[in-house]
Motif scaffolding. Structure first.
Motif, mmCIF file in Angstrom:
data_model
loop_
_atom_site.group_PDB
_atom_site.id
_atom_site.type_symbol
_atom_site.label_atom_id
_atom_site.label_comp_id
_atom_site.label_asym_id
_atom_site.label_seq_id
_atom_site.Cartn_x
_atom_site.Cartn_y
_atom_site.Cartn_z
ATOM 1 N N LEU A 175 4.469 14.691 -7.926
ATOM 2 C CA LEU A 175 5.890 15.662 -8.508
ATOM 3 C C LEU A 175 5.889 16.056 -10.165
ATOM 4 N N LYS A 176 5.467 15.369 -10.753
ATOM 5 C CA LYS A 176 5.634 15.891 -11.892
ATOM 6 C C LYS A 176 4.690 16.269 -13.312
ATOM 7 N N HIS A 177 3.748 16.067 -12.860
ATOM 8 C CA HIS A 177 2.251 16.287 -12.913
ATOM 9 C C HIS A 177 1.158 17.147 -12.197
ATOM 10 N N ALA A 178 1.654 17.900 -10.950
ATOM 11 C CA ALA A 178 0.555 18.242 -9.864
ATOM 12 C C ALA A 178 0.687 19.458 -10.627
ATOM 13 N N ASP A 179 -0.147 21.199 -11.254
ATOM 14 C CA ASP A 179 -0.415 21.692 -11.226
ATOM 15 C C ASP A 179 -1.732 23.259 -10.099
ATOM 16 N N SER A 180 -2.653 22.292 -10.055
ATOM 17 C CA SER A 180 -3.240 22.721 -8.929
ATOM 18 C C SER A 180 -2.451 22.770 -6.905
ATOM 19 N N MET A 181 -3.253 23.713 -6.160
ATOM 20 C CA MET A 181 -3.226 23.472 -4.837
ATOM 21 C C MET A 181 -3.325 22.252 -4.299
ATOM 22 N N LEU A 182 -4.781 22.170 -5.227
ATOM 23 C CA LEU A 182 -5.324 20.942 -4.361
ATOM 24 C C LEU A 182 -4.564 19.156 -4.607
ATOM 25 N N GLU A 183 -4.242 19.687 -6.333
ATOM 26 C CA GLU A 183 -2.955 18.334 -6.366
ATOM 27 C C GLU A 183 -1.963 17.734 -5.998
ATOM 28 N N TRP A 184 -1.409 19.293 -5.301
ATOM 29 C CA TRP A 184 -0.111 19.821 -4.706
ATOM 30 C C TRP A 184 -0.456 18.555 -3.053
ATOM 31 N N LEU A 185 -1.594 19.124 -2.959
ATOM 32 C CA LEU A 185 -2.014 19.315 -1.164
ATOM 33 C C LEU A 185 -2.344 16.913 -1.069
ATOM 34 N N GLY A 186 -3.172 16.754 -2.963
ATOM 35 C CA GLY A 186 -2.490 14.918 -2.522
ATOM 36 C C GLY A 186 -1.400 14.943 -3.008
ATOM 37 N N THR A 187 -0.635 15.132 -3.418
ATOM 38 C CA THR A 187 0.631 14.691 -3.340
ATOM 39 C C THR A 187 1.405 14.616 -2.141
ATOM 40 N N ALA A 188 1.470 15.243 -1.450
ATOM 41 C CA ALA A 188 1.391 15.745 0.264
ATOM 42 C C ALA A 188 1.074 14.415 0.980
ATOM 43 N N VAL A 189 -0.232 14.815 0.837
ATOM 44 C CA VAL A 189 -0.928 13.479 1.732
ATOM 45 C C VAL A 189 0.180 11.974 1.437
ATOM 46 N N ALA A 190 0.025 12.151 -0.121
ATOM 47 C CA ALA A 190 0.668 10.709 -0.334
ATOM 48 C C ALA A 190 2.102 10.454 0.527
ATOM 49 N N VAL A 191 2.556 11.190 -0.468
ATOM 50 C CA VAL A 191 3.863 11.326 0.625
ATOM 51 C C VAL A 191 4.060 10.837 2.057
ATOM 52 N N ILE A 231 0.496 -1.209 -0.023
ATOM 53 C CA ILE A 231 0.128 -0.303 0.141
ATOM 54 C C ILE A 231 1.611 1.522 0.113
ATOM 55 N N ALA A 232 2.099 1.088 0.769
ATOM 56 C CA ALA A 232 3.058 2.386 0.853
ATOM 57 C C ALA A 232 3.338 2.994 -0.686
ATOM 58 N N ALA A 233 3.188 1.425 -1.210
ATOM 59 C CA ALA A 233 4.370 1.572 -2.560
ATOM 60 C C ALA A 233 3.036 2.408 -3.918
ATOM 61 N N VAL A 234 1.759 2.149 -3.507
ATOM 62 C CA VAL A 234 1.223 2.485 -4.512
ATOM 63 C C VAL A 234 1.156 3.778 -3.737
ATOM 64 N N PHE A 235 1.094 4.914 -2.743
ATOM 65 C CA PHE A 235 0.384 5.786 -2.964
ATOM 66 C C PHE A 235 2.090 6.534 -3.237
ATOM 67 N N GLU A 236 3.153 6.248 -3.008
ATOM 68 C CA GLU A 236 4.215 6.374 -3.279
ATOM 69 C C GLU A 236 4.305 6.437 -5.153
ATOM 70 N N VAL A 237 3.520 5.563 -5.495
ATOM 71 C CA VAL A 237 3.218 6.018 -6.952
ATOM 72 C C VAL A 237 2.584 7.316 -6.882
ATOM 73 N N GLY A 238 1.411 7.914 -6.442
ATOM 74 C CA GLY A 238 1.096 9.242 -6.248
ATOM 75 C C GLY A 238 1.690 9.966 -6.150
ATOM 76 N N TRP A 239 2.378 10.240 -5.596
ATOM 77 C CA TRP A 239 3.512 11.281 -5.006
ATOM 78 C C TRP A 239 4.331 11.547 -6.225
ATOM 79 N N VAL A 240 5.086 10.892 -6.742
ATOM 80 C CA VAL A 240 6.092 10.573 -7.686
ATOM 81 C C VAL A 240 4.763 11.202 -8.530
ATOM 82 N N ILE A 241 4.331 10.394 -9.047
ATOM 83 C CA ILE A 241 3.388 11.005 -10.607
ATOM 84 C C ILE A 241 3.361 12.571 -9.712
#
Length: 114
Positions: free
Chosen positions: A21-37, A9-19
């Motif tokens: 880092l590359k594709h986040a454009d909005s504040m909500l996407e960056w928040l999702g990235t931070a939660v995934a980290v 499950i941690a690896a699934v969330f890792e995929v989320g935050w790595v993606i």
């Protein structure tokens, strides 16, 4: 076995935050990235309390790497490279091998002298 699922499950969330880092454009996407980290490393840390840390980390990174490559192909039309897919297969075989030779108590089997 429960702690290995935490690694998956941690690896699934890792995929989320790595993606993210590359594709986040909005504040909500960056928040999702931070939660995934946070979630990915939290699960890795608590699983590492009972699993051997080196093996747990190798499995975490291997699954995350393979998942990221596959997600890029599926979600972002990354070109399919047969050599890359073969190498991912080798990586996943290595990850499965590490899991198989590591018992739940954290001791790797060793058939030689230390």
């Amino acid at each position: 076995m429960k702690d290995w699922w935490k690694i998956v499950i941690a690896a699934v969330f890792e995929v989320g935050w790595v993606i993210g880092l590359k594709h986040a454009d909005s504040m909500l996407e960056w928040l999702g990235t931070a939660v995934a980290v946070y979630v990915s490393f939290y699960l890795l840390i608590i699983a590492g309390r009972t699993l051997p840390v080196g093996t747990a980390y190798a499995v975490f990174v291997g699954l995350g790497s393979a998942g990221t490559v596959i997600a890029e192909i599926v979600l972002f039309d990354e070109p399919i490279n047969p050599a890359k897919l073969i190498l991912i297969g080798v990586l996943l075989a290595g990850v499965a091998g590490l899991k198989l030779v590591t018992d739940q108590g954290g001791e790797e089997e060793w058939n030689g002298s230390h």
